[in-house]
Design a protein around this motif. Structure first.
Motif, PDB file in Angstrom:
ATOM      1  N   UNK A   3       5.061 -11.322  -3.831  1.00 24.11           N
ATOM      2  CA  UNK A   3       6.134 -11.608  -2.886  1.00 24.11           C
ATOM      3  C   UNK A   3       7.415 -10.880  -3.270  1.00 24.11           C
ATOM      4  N   UNK A   4       7.777 -10.924  -4.549  1.00 20.40           N
ATOM      5  CA  UNK A   4       8.989 -10.241  -4.995  1.00 20.40           C
ATOM      6  C   UNK A   4       8.870  -8.733  -4.823  1.00 20.40           C
ATOM      7  N   UNK A   5       7.691  -8.194  -5.141  1.00 17.39           N
ATOM      8  CA  UNK A   5       7.480  -6.753  -4.962  1.00 17.39           C
ATOM      9  C   UNK A   5       7.579  -6.370  -3.502  1.00 17.39           C
ATOM     10  N   UNK A   6       7.032  -7.203  -2.630  1.00 16.24           N
ATOM     11  CA  UNK A   6       7.105  -6.914  -1.194  1.00 16.24           C
ATOM     12  C   UNK A   6       8.537  -6.953  -0.688  1.00 16.24           C
ATOM     13  N   UNK A   7       9.313  -7.943  -1.160  1.00 18.36           N
ATOM     14  CA  UNK A   7      10.713  -8.030  -0.741  1.00 18.36           C
ATOM     15  C   UNK A   7      11.501  -6.823  -1.232  1.00 18.36           C
ATOM     16  N   UNK A   8      11.258  -6.414  -2.497  1.00 16.35           N
ATOM     17  CA  UNK A   8      11.935  -5.228  -3.010  1.00 16.35           C
ATOM     18  C   UNK A   8      11.544  -3.979  -2.245  1.00 16.35           C
ATOM     19  N   UNK A   9      10.239  -3.850  -1.941  1.00 12.12           N
ATOM     20  CA  UNK A   9       9.777  -2.686  -1.189  1.00 12.12           C
ATOM     21  C   UNK A   9      10.398  -2.653   0.205  1.00 12.12           C
ATOM     22  N   UNK A  10      10.518  -3.812   0.830  1.00 12.51           N
ATOM     23  CA  UNK A  10      11.124  -3.870   2.166  1.00 12.51           C
ATOM     24  C   UNK A  10      12.547  -3.336   2.145  1.00 12.51           C
ATOM     25  N   UNK A  11      13.333  -3.730   1.142  1.00 15.10           N
ATOM     26  CA  UNK A  11      14.723  -3.274   1.059  1.00 15.10           C
ATOM     27  C   UNK A  11      14.791  -1.779   0.721  1.00 15.10           C
ATOM     28  N   UNK A  12      13.887  -1.315  -0.141  1.00 13.37           N
ATOM     29  CA  UNK A  12      13.871   0.109  -0.478  1.00 13.37           C
ATOM     30  C   UNK A  12      13.556   0.955   0.747  1.00 13.37           C
ATOM     31  N   UNK A  13      12.494   0.602   1.450  1.00 12.61           N
ATOM     32  CA  UNK A  13      12.068   1.414   2.585  1.00 12.61           C
ATOM     33  C   UNK A  13      13.054   1.297   3.749  1.00 12.61           C
ATOM     34  N   UNK A  14      13.726   0.158   3.842  1.00 17.07           N
ATOM     35  CA  UNK A  14      14.737  -0.003   4.893  1.00 17.07           C
ATOM     36  C   UNK A  14      15.834   1.047   4.749  1.00 17.07           C
ATOM     37  N   UNK A  15      16.279   1.265   3.497  1.00 14.67           N
ATOM     38  CA  UNK A  15      17.312   2.280   3.270  1.00 14.67           C
ATOM     39  C   UNK A  15      16.729   3.689   3.285  1.00 14.67           C
ATOM     40  N   UNK A  16      15.524   3.846   2.708  1.00 11.57           N
ATOM     41  CA  UNK A  16      14.944   5.186   2.591  1.00 11.57           C
ATOM     42  C   UNK A  16      14.479   5.741   3.924  1.00 11.57           C
TER      43      UNK A  16
ATOM     44  N   UNK B 133       0.831  -1.204   0.000  1.00 11.83           N
ATOM     45  CA  UNK B 133       0.000   0.000   0.000  1.00 11.83           C
ATOM     46  C   UNK B 133       0.868   1.258   0.000  1.00 11.83           C
ATOM     47  N   UNK B 134       1.994   1.180   0.676  1.00  7.15           N
ATOM     48  CA  UNK B 134       2.892   2.341   0.678  1.00  7.15           C
ATOM     49  C   UNK B 134       3.485   2.560  -0.718  1.00  7.15           C
ATOM     50  N   UNK B 135       3.797   1.466  -1.410  1.00  3.51           N
ATOM     51  CA  UNK B 135       4.291   1.602  -2.789  1.00  3.51           C
ATOM     52  C   UNK B 135       3.238   2.280  -3.655  1.00  3.51           C
ATOM     53  N   UNK B 136       1.993   1.837  -3.530  1.00  4.02           N
ATOM     54  CA  UNK B 136       0.921   2.444  -4.320  1.00  4.02           C
ATOM     55  C   UNK B 136       0.760   3.925  -3.987  1.00  4.02           C
ATOM     56  N   UNK B 137       1.007   4.289  -2.729  1.00  2.00           N
ATOM     57  CA  UNK B 137       0.897   5.706  -2.365  1.00  2.00           C
ATOM     58  C   UNK B 137       1.975   6.539  -3.055  1.00  2.00           C
ATOM     59  N   UNK B 138       3.129   5.913  -3.345  1.00  2.00           N
ATOM     60  CA  UNK B 138       4.173   6.633  -4.079  1.00  2.00           C
ATOM     61  C   UNK B 138       3.762   6.896  -5.529  1.00  2.00           C
TER      62      UNK B 138
ATOM     63  N   UNK C  53      15.611  -3.875  -7.044  1.00  2.00           N
ATOM     64  CA  UNK C  53      14.469  -3.839  -6.133  1.00  2.00           C
ATOM     65  C   UNK C  53      13.359  -2.940  -6.659  1.00  2.00           C
ATOM     66  N   UNK C  54      13.721  -1.856  -7.322  1.00  2.00           N
ATOM     67  CA  UNK C  54      12.683  -1.008  -7.925  1.00  2.00           C
ATOM     68  C   UNK C  54      12.019  -1.757  -9.078  1.00  2.00           C
ATOM     69  N   UNK C  55      12.800  -2.455  -9.890  1.00  2.00           N
ATOM     70  CA  UNK C  55      12.218  -3.215 -10.997  1.00  2.00           C
ATOM     71  C   UNK C  55      11.266  -4.301 -10.497  1.00  2.00           C
ATOM     72  N   UNK C  56      11.560  -4.873  -9.319  1.00  2.00           N
ATOM     73  CA  UNK C  56      10.673  -5.905  -8.777  1.00  2.00           C
ATOM     74  C   UNK C  56       9.290  -5.357  -8.481  1.00  2.00           C
ATOM     75  N   UNK C  57       9.178  -4.048  -8.293  1.00  2.00           N
ATOM     76  CA  UNK C  57       7.878  -3.454  -7.992  1.00  2.00           C
ATOM     77  C   UNK C  57       6.929  -3.511  -9.182  1.00  2.00           C
ATOM     78  N   UNK C  58       7.460  -3.709 -10.397  1.00  2.00           N
ATOM     79  CA  UNK C  58       6.545  -3.780 -11.539  1.00  2.00           C
ATOM     80  C   UNK C  58       5.623  -4.986 -11.428  1.00  2.00           C
TER      81      UNK C  58
END
Length: 551
Positions: free
Chosen positions: A299-312, A6-11, A124-129
């Motif tokens: 699952x892949x999108x969630x894992x990518x989002x987790x790593x993105x938000x962890x750094x961001x 949901x946070x990805x969609x908000x972006x 990780x950004x590409x996984x969000x597609x």
């Protein structure tokens, strides 16, 4: 997982028109396929019922012709819209992530590896597609198709609708059921990808040192181990995807068998409905075939989002004031009782530091490595914040000013100032984006490197190469100096500006600095003075304090 997605969609809010449009077109394309097979099934069932082509059967078959043309057009528009939406959303995500990193890593990567961050901003950004292209879009199309099948078969008979539509509806549950387990496997894959990228990038960044130490065998072994680990984790994720695919296929086959069983058990009157059910089950099976992969994509999108938000979400080293004060009119610098340590468990770099730099002053700050010279530069640029004391600019505590406002008045030529793999002009305009060519040439003249650039075939358009590899150390330092001089900042920090130069080049460069920085307040950070710098004041950093130099 849901919170992350949901946070990805908000972006992606600004792209909601494209995203919703793609979903609608995908649903319409899927429904066109259902309509086409529904008409075909109706025509066949009418023919079976009357043992001849009736007017209704002929009409149904005639309606197929526009649908046969409409469906590929709809599929083309679906691909066009959904991929355009995805590319725009991912581009927005990369920009957002880069800005967040710039706020949180102003002093450099620190303990984060370049390979790891590269993986986050690319892989990780590409996984969000997968969240949109392989989950939301096929999911919306599948829901529309199952509802359409249930309505159409419900008109033919509730029993037929139940035996066909219920297995298809069960297939809609596969993505959320598969996603949690696949999410854990995808997180392990993402972590292994980061390790592999670090194992590949780190040796390349230090290739000369690695080869000099005969370390290529160890680097190769580390790369092989990381590759083997990634292969094992990917195999585990692929196994889950395979089970999901088999489950989806089984449910689709159950719908087909339900339609057949309904016709066999219901007698002659049920045959026509059974044929329609078979056709619609086939139409739904095509759309539902993508759903098992949707669970893995989530699952892949969630894992990518987790790593993105962890750094961001790493807290920035210096918090910006809620309401920044207006920039001061003057630029005199004063440091009072400053105490600073890089970590609570480390000895303080400064303990009671006091320092003054009036407007137009030229201060030389000397000391051995580790004395805190470069740390002071980070504090003045608001890349770090003191634990005690304060730094004022024009009489205002810089804690009340925005970082951008501080850095508009204080520029820095760092000891490892980098030239990027772009043109000389582009490198210079980092300090002044609107500067014209004449201003660039003036800066190069003041830095003593204009003749070198004029002699190049492409002049200002000459590419510098990665890390400024196109130029010698002295030439690269002078181009970096020209970039610093382009900045309108009235205060200039020169942090070990002649690092890496031979004695002759070092003296010539420092002589250039003396003339090029006239009219600005200057803080020269160095191990020693050569006698060409002519500062108005010399201080030594000793024990976390600034002591006037003797003699």
């Amino acid at each position: 997982m849901l919170r992350l997605l949901l946070r990805v969609l908000s972006l992606w809010r600004s792209r909601r028109g494209w995203l919703l449009g793609g979903v609608v077109i995908a649903a319409l394309a899927a429904l066109a396929g259902v309509a086409m097979l529904a008409l075909a099934g109706r025509g066949v069932s009418e023919g079976l019922r009357h043992s001849a082509l009736t007017a209704g059967a002929v009409g149904s078959l005639l309606l197929l012709r526009p649908l046969i043309l409409l469906r590929p057009v709809a599929r083309y528009l679906e691909r066009l819209a959904t991929h355009s939406a995805t590319f725009r959303a991912l581009a927005d995500t990369r920009l957002w992530f880069f800005r967040r990193l710039a706020e949180r890593l102003p002093a450099g990567l620190g303990l984060r590896g370049a390979g790891d961050l590269l993986g986050r901003i690319v892989t990780d950004v590409e996984a969000l597609d997968g969240l949109y292209l392989r989950a939301l879009v096929p999911g919306a199309a599948a829901v529309a198709v199952v509802l359409a099948v249930a309505v159409l078969l419900g008109a033919a008979g509730p029993g037929l609708a139940a035996v066909v539509a219920l297995p298809l509806a069960a297939a809609l549950l596969l993505p959320p059921l598969l996603a949690p387990g696949a999410g854990r496997a995808a997180a392990r894959v993402a972590e292994a990808q980061g390790q592999l990228r670090a194992a590949a990038v780190d040796p390349l960044l230090g290739l000369e040192d690695m080869l000099a130490a005969n370390g290529e065998a160890r680097a190769t072994e580390r790369l092989m181990q990381a590759g083997d680990l990634l292969a094992r984790k990917q195999k585990s994720l692929a196994r889950r995807a395979a089970w999901g695919g088999a489950s989806g296929l089984g449910l689709s086959q159950a719908a087909l068998l339900g339609a057949l069983g309904y016709g066999l058990a219901g007698g002659e009157g049920a045959v026509a409905g059974s044929v329609l059910g078979l056709f619609l089950a086939l139409a739904a099976a095509e759309v539902l075939a993508a759903l098992p992969r949707a669970g893995t994509a989530l699952a892949s999108a969630s894992a990518g989002a987790q790593r993105l938000f962890e750094a961001a979400d790493t807290p920035p080293p210096v918090a910006e004031p809620a309401e920044p004060a207006p920039p001061p009119a003057s630029h005199a610098i004063r440091i009072e009782g400053l105490r600073f340590a890089w970590a609570p468990d480390r000895a303080p770099v400064f303990d009671g530091l006091d320092l003054d730099l009036p407007e137009g002053g030229r201060l030389a700050l000397l000391g051995p490595s580790g004395a805190g010279k470069s740390t002071l530069g980070s504090l003045l640029l608001k890349l770090a914040a003191p634990q005690e004391g304060r730094i004022t600019l024009g009489g205002m505590d810089i804690a009340t000013l925005s970082g951008a406002a501080v850095r508009q008045r204080i520029a820095c030529l760092t000891q490892d100032a980098r030239l990027f793999d772009d043109s000389i002009a582009a490198n210079l305009r980092l300090a002044a984006p609107e500067a014209g060519d004449e201003a660039l040439w003036q800066a190069l003249e003041r830095a003593g490197v204009a003749e070198v650039v004029r002699a190049l075939p492409d002049g200002l358009n000459t590419r510098c190469g990665e890390g400024g590899a196109r130029f010698s150390g002295g030439q690269g330092r002078r181009i970096a100096l020209a970039r610093a001089l382009l900045s309108p900042a009235p205060v200039l920090i020169l942090d070990e500006p002649a690092t890496g130069l031979d004695p002759v080049a070092e003296r010539a460069f420092l002589e250039t600095l003396e003339s090029a920085t006239q009219g600005r307040s200057v803080i020269l950070i160095a191990h020693r003075l050569l006698g060409v710098e002519r500062p108005t004041r010399i201080l030594r950093l000793i024990g976390g304090r600034a002591i006037p130099a003797m003699g």
